[in-house]
Write a protein that holds these residues in place. Structure first.
Motif, PDB file in Angstrom:
ATOM      1  N   ARG A 148       0.830  -1.202   0.000  1.00 56.55           N
ATOM      2  CA  ARG A 148       0.000   0.000   0.000  1.00 56.55           C
ATOM      3  C   ARG A 148       0.869   1.258   0.000  1.00 56.55           C
ATOM      4  O   ARG A 148       0.584   2.232  -0.712  1.00 56.55           O
ATOM      5  N   ARG A 152       0.656   4.038  -2.956  1.00 55.05           N
ATOM      6  CA  ARG A 152       0.203   5.407  -2.676  1.00 55.05           C
ATOM      7  C   ARG A 152       1.270   6.439  -3.073  1.00 55.05           C
ATOM      8  O   ARG A 152       0.973   7.628  -3.152  1.00 55.05           O
ATOM      9  N   TRP A 212     -13.032   8.275  -5.975  1.00 54.03           N
ATOM     10  CA  TRP A 212     -11.979   7.600  -5.204  1.00 54.03           C
ATOM     11  C   TRP A 212     -10.787   8.489  -4.893  1.00 54.03           C
ATOM     12  O   TRP A 212     -10.127   8.311  -3.861  1.00 54.03           O
ATOM     13  N   ILE A 216      -8.949   8.688  -1.251  1.00 56.60           N
ATOM     14  CA  ILE A 216      -7.577   8.265  -0.978  1.00 56.60           C
ATOM     15  C   ILE A 216      -6.758   9.390  -0.357  1.00 56.60           C
ATOM     16  O   ILE A 216      -5.759   9.147   0.332  1.00 56.60           O
ATOM     17  N   LEU A 223      -5.336   1.508  -3.147  1.00 56.69           N
ATOM     18  CA  LEU A 223      -6.166   1.462  -4.351  1.00 56.69           C
ATOM     19  C   LEU A 223      -6.959   0.173  -4.422  1.00 56.69           C
ATOM     20  O   LEU A 223      -8.155   0.179  -4.746  1.00 56.69           O
ATOM     21  N   LEU A 226      -9.926   0.160  -2.113  1.00 53.90           N
ATOM     22  CA  LEU A 226     -11.053   0.935  -2.629  1.00 53.90           C
ATOM     23  C   LEU A 226     -11.832   0.144  -3.671  1.00 53.90           C
ATOM     24  O   LEU A 226     -13.067   0.210  -3.736  1.00 53.90           O
TER      25      LEU A 226
END
Length: 385
Positions: A148, A152, A212, A216, A223, A226
């Motif tokens: 993650r 990101r 989204w 975020i 991602l 989501l």
């Protein structure tokens, strides 16, 4: 924005710097990037300006050229967007046979989802990608958090590069599909996988969860998480058997055989690096807020010992080092290790070792290290690391 020619460090910018170091020339500003300033496709603060920094020449393909410019422009402002990168884990699981196998199955499923014209089929492929990811997370503790963090950072940057840089939906899809294919040949996925998954999940979220990007920014969420919510997918119920059943749709048997063959060669490489950078005579370089330039597609994790960077350039308070044949960076970024130079190596100035060149700043020298045969760096007359 600045473009830098690596061989000469000549640079061209689209505006003047704040210190008057650049000169106007044919509608741009030119000069030379000092040797002590890092260079990579990234962002950098230099001469009073926070720049987007890019390699010259730029890619020949117009779509790829616009995408990399927008990608690095995202990095320049991501802190201002509330998306400052979190500390990255090593993602060492992506250098294992099973981790690589499941990641490539995920890429294949994402590619099929993006290519599908029927929504039911698109959702099936997207859920298959989430199946392969869920099983990977079940097998590797901490994988969800470390993946993650990189997605990101580099994943969002690559999605932004494509979303902003592409001029048509078709070009956006083509660039994303290219990312899903081109990274398969990378020697290592540990820090390159997010360049493939970021745009793919981003385009699927554009379809199934249009808001989204606000979500975020507001929450420390990934991602894929989501997309799990958008599709109503039950990740906790996934099993190994389900993943193997779905793998057949993506030529999983041939992929697994290829990864088994690759693993044999990889273990030989790991053994070679351990002998040279863990068990052998070492030069240990202390790091204080280092500036590190490297190829993200080549890293080799060595467990608790750290990660091998086959090639890299590092700037620190003691000077700089160019690595051509492997250096070991500790997980906390506090030490860099290379094979020790010969007994007759210079103690100061420019020092050559096996696959590396060290340029020591004034006031630093090589000294005896912690083990017999090891060496380290100290400030002359001060004994400080």
């Amino acid at each position: 924005m600045m473009f830098v020619e690596p061989s000469t460090r000549r640079l061209m910018t689209n505006q003047a710097d704040a210190q008057g170091l650049l000169k106007p020339e044919h509608g741009v500003f030119t000069g030379r990037l000092p040797d002590d300033v890092p260079f990579a496709n990234s962002s950098v603060t230099w001469a009073g300006v926070h720049w987007v920094q890019l390699n010259w020449p730029a890619p020949d393909d117009g779509g790829q050229r616009r995408a990399v410019m927008a990608h690095e422009s995202f990095h320049r402002i991501q802190d201002d967007l509330g998306l400052a990168p979190a500390p990255e884990g090593s993602n060492a699981h992506l250098d294992t046979m099973q981790g690589r196998y499941l990641m490539q199955l995920e890429w294949r499923a994402l590619s099929a989802a993006l290519a599908a014209t029927d929504d039911k089929l698109r959702r099936q492929h997207a859920e298959d990608a989430l199946v392969f990811r869920a099983v990977r997370y079940q097998h590797f503790a901490g994988a969800a958090q470390s993946e993650r963090a990189l997605e990101r950072n580099e994943g969002l940057a690559e999605y932004t590069g494509i979303a902003v840089g592409a001029t048509t939906p078709a070009e956006r899809l083509s660039l994303t599909q290219n990312d899903l294919v081109s990274h398969v040949s990378a020697p290592s996925f540990v820090r390159s996988f997010a360049y493939a998954t970021g745009p793919a999940y981003g385009l699927l979220l554009d379809r199934y969860a249009p808001a989204w990007r606000k979500a975020i920014r507001a929450h420390e969420v990934g991602l894929s998480e989501l997309l799990v919510g958008a599709l109503g997918f039950k990740a906790g119920a996934v099993t190994d058997a389900q993943a193997e059943q779905r793998a057949a749709a993506y030529d999983g048997a041939a992929l697994l055989a290829a990864e088994q063959s690759r693993e044999q060669q990889h273990q030989q490489q790991v053994a070679k690096y351990k002998a040279a950078l863990v068990d052998g005579a070492l030069l240990v370089l202390p790091l204080n807020k280092p500036q590190v330039m490297f190829n993200p597609s080549t890293l080799v994790p060595l467990g608790d010992a750290g990660t091998v960077y086959p090639t890299m350039r590092v700037l620190s308070d003691w000077g700089s080092i160019e690595v051509r044949e492997g250096a070991l960076l500790s997980a906390d970024w506090k030490h860099l290790t290379v094979a020790a130079p010969g007994k007759n190596a210079a103690k100061q100035g420019t020092i050559e070792g096996a696959g590396w060149t060290l340029h020591l700043a004034e006031g630093w020298q090589l000294d005896q290290g912690a083990r017999p045969g090891d060496m380290t760096l100290n400030l002359i007359h001060q004994g400080a690391h």
